[in-house]
Scaffold this active site. Sequence first.
Site, PDB file in Angstrom:
ATOM      1  N   GLY A 278       0.913  -1.351  -0.082  1.00  0.00           N
ATOM      2  CA  GLY A 278       0.096  -0.008  -0.030  1.00  0.00           C
ATOM      3  C   GLY A 278       0.996   1.251   0.073  1.00  0.00           C
ATOM      4  O   GLY A 278       1.184   1.866  -0.984  1.00  0.00           O
ATOM      5  N   ARG A 279       1.501   1.619   1.059  1.00  0.00           N
ATOM      6  CA  ARG A 279       2.446   2.569   1.268  1.00  0.00           C
ATOM      7  C   ARG A 279       3.434   2.782   0.371  1.00  0.00           C
ATOM      8  O   ARG A 279       3.523   3.997  -0.034  1.00  0.00           O
ATOM      9  CB  ARG A 279       3.025   2.580   2.790  1.00  0.00           C
ATOM     10  CG  ARG A 279       3.740   3.730   3.159  1.00  0.00           C
ATOM     11  CD  ARG A 279       4.678   3.377   4.326  1.00  0.00           C
ATOM     12  NE  ARG A 279       3.812   2.757   5.383  1.00  0.00           N
ATOM     13  CZ  ARG A 279       3.216   3.405   6.413  1.00  0.00           C
ATOM     14  NH1 ARG A 279       3.251   4.772   6.515  1.00  0.00           N
ATOM     15  NH2 ARG A 279       2.639   2.737   7.600  1.00  0.00           N
ATOM     16  N   CYS A 345      -8.863  22.343  17.320  1.00  0.00           N
ATOM     17  CA  CYS A 345      -8.630  22.713  18.841  1.00  0.00           C
ATOM     18  C   CYS A 345      -8.099  21.426  19.439  1.00  0.00           C
ATOM     19  O   CYS A 345      -8.899  20.814  20.223  1.00  0.00           O
ATOM     20  CB  CYS A 345     -10.052  23.197  19.253  1.00  0.00           C
ATOM     21  SG  CYS A 345     -10.643  24.705  18.350  1.00  0.00           S
ATOM     22  N   GLU A 346      -7.010  20.864  19.157  1.00  0.00           N
ATOM     23  CA  GLU A 346      -6.228  19.997  19.967  1.00  0.00           C
ATOM     24  C   GLU A 346      -4.849  20.370  19.743  1.00  0.00           C
ATOM     25  O   GLU A 346      -4.374  20.768  18.778  1.00  0.00           O
ATOM     26  CB  GLU A 346      -6.572  18.724  18.922  1.00  0.00           C
ATOM     27  CG  GLU A 346      -7.775  17.980  18.842  1.00  0.00           C
ATOM     28  CD  GLU A 346      -8.114  17.260  19.862  1.00  0.00           C
ATOM     29  OE1 GLU A 346      -7.381  16.777  20.879  1.00  0.00           O
ATOM     30  OE2 GLU A 346      -9.460  16.987  20.229  1.00  0.00           O
TER      31      GLU A 346
HETATM   32  C1  LIG Z   1      -2.337  -2.406   5.613  1.00  0.00           C
HETATM   33  C2  LIG Z   1      -2.126  -3.888   5.039  1.00  0.00           C
HETATM   34  C3  LIG Z   1      -1.574  -3.924   3.943  1.00  0.00           C
HETATM   35  C4  LIG Z   1      -0.624  -2.717   3.424  1.00  0.00           C
HETATM   36  O1  LIG Z   1       0.445  -2.268   4.297  1.00  0.00           O
HETATM   37  P1  LIG Z   1       1.422  -1.121   3.855  1.00  0.00           P
HETATM   38  O2  LIG Z   1       2.397  -1.074   4.743  1.00  0.00           O
HETATM   39  O3  LIG Z   1       0.718  -0.043   3.371  1.00  0.00           O
HETATM   40  O4  LIG Z   1       2.237  -1.837   2.446  1.00  0.00           O
HETATM   41  C5  LIG Z   1      -1.316  -5.052   3.486  1.00  0.00           C
HETATM   42  N1  LIG Z   1      -2.042  -6.269   3.906  1.00  0.00           N
HETATM   43  C6  LIG Z   1      -2.869  -6.210   4.898  1.00  0.00           C
HETATM   44  C7  LIG Z   1      -3.499  -7.327   5.494  1.00  0.00           C
HETATM   45  C8  LIG Z   1      -2.873  -5.042   5.575  1.00  0.00           C
HETATM   46  O5  LIG Z   1      -3.566  -4.885   6.813  1.00  0.00           O
END
Ligand SMILES: *Cc1c(COP(=O)(O)O)cnc(C)c1O
Length: 424
Positions: A278-279, A345-346
């Site tokens: 993802g990231r 406001c935090e």
């Molecule tokens: C969050 C997640 C990902 C992605 O993680 P990244 O660090 O963003 O690559 C992949 N698989 C599962 C099951 C997740 O919960």
Amino acid sequence: MCVFYRNNNEELSVDGMSLGAIAKQYGSPLYVYSAAGITDAFTRFQNAVAPVNGKVYFAMKANSALGVLALIGKLGGGMDIVSAGELARAIAAGIKPSDVVFSGVGKTNDEIRQALACNIGQINAESQAEVAAISAIAKEMDLLAPVALRVNVDVSPSTHAKISTGERNTKFGISTNQREACDIYQQMAKDPHISPAGLAVHIGSQIRDLAPFERAYSALLALAIELRNAGWPVPNLDLGGGVGIDYDTAGPTDFKEYGLLVQRLFAGQGFNLGFEPGRAIIANNGALITQVIYVKQGGDKRFIIVDAAMNDLLRPTLYEAHHAIWPLDKPGISTSKADIVGPVCETGDYLGLDRDMPNLSAGDGLAILSAGAYGAAMASNYNSRSPAAEVMVVDGAAHLLRAARPIADYINDEMIPNYTDIPE
Ligand SMILES: *Cc1c(COP(=O)(O)O)cnc(C)c1O
């Protein structure tokens, strides 16, 4: 090199467009993504795992804008989802349900039903109770559910505690200790309503060292081989996501070493491999653009108060995350340290603390780098602020992915009960 660079006029730019000009057109705060950067990262990840025929499922929770998902789909990506809402998004973005993997510890019966009804590619189950629920629903629907077991191999990924999922005492996966995972897999393989799809692992996020991956993958492989040798089908191994990025330089992530590790462990072992980054695909290909509202001195501190806040980007306060923050225009010499804070406001509403910053004044633009992942996807309506809009730059032109929702729309969703019986 970072996808965000200074053009000849020293304006921070992406793919030939100045970020200041984009913000002028679409407003501030604003998320800006680079299609070229996402394409480059996704393609390089795919290439790194191509020698083992890896299939890449983008972890949609990192960024679920339809415009991002459709681009990744076009590049051949499937999706890793964690809710029925994300399933609806995958379908809306044109992803085939057979290219979707459903992860998560708490799928409801309704979510399982929806996933099976559209012929989802795979459900990664995380408990014996979930396997039983899936089996019962598959029986009721008269179909065969493709289920993999997410195992917990008890590996600490040495990352922030809130994004660590690999240890025994987190809520994730089925422990491979005490043979629990092995027993559940065998039961599942005998279930007439389940087609055993294999095993899955995901030990956490923002992992910048290969050693935890190697330990986790080795443990997964050993279990898979053991089950296969016992005669059970184990077609797929889902190796999860978690590859970390460089938040200091906001530059691209190199996947070569990761790919080589995977090849070394899995080449020729006869499993289909899935990956869920993802990231690493999106974080450094997005920035949050914001504008200075006020600058004030509080005691020894300089506060730069901007129009983006924790409701737009929660990571700094949730994970103590560090994001590089760059002025949009030619940066002068740093005058003193400053906290870059939002209007919410935090005390925890900050985007960066103790940063070297040039003199800035109202109206100046800043870019918060590495904001493409877990940025817009985590945004909220807190303080009745409408989260920042999102824009994608494609071939030197900006395209709106999602407009900021007018506050009137939030208000229109709500009802006021009839209070006439309550004495005033
Ligand atoms: C969050 C997640 C990902 C992605 O993680 P990244 O660090 O963003 O690559 C992949 N698989 C599962 C099951 C997740 O919960």
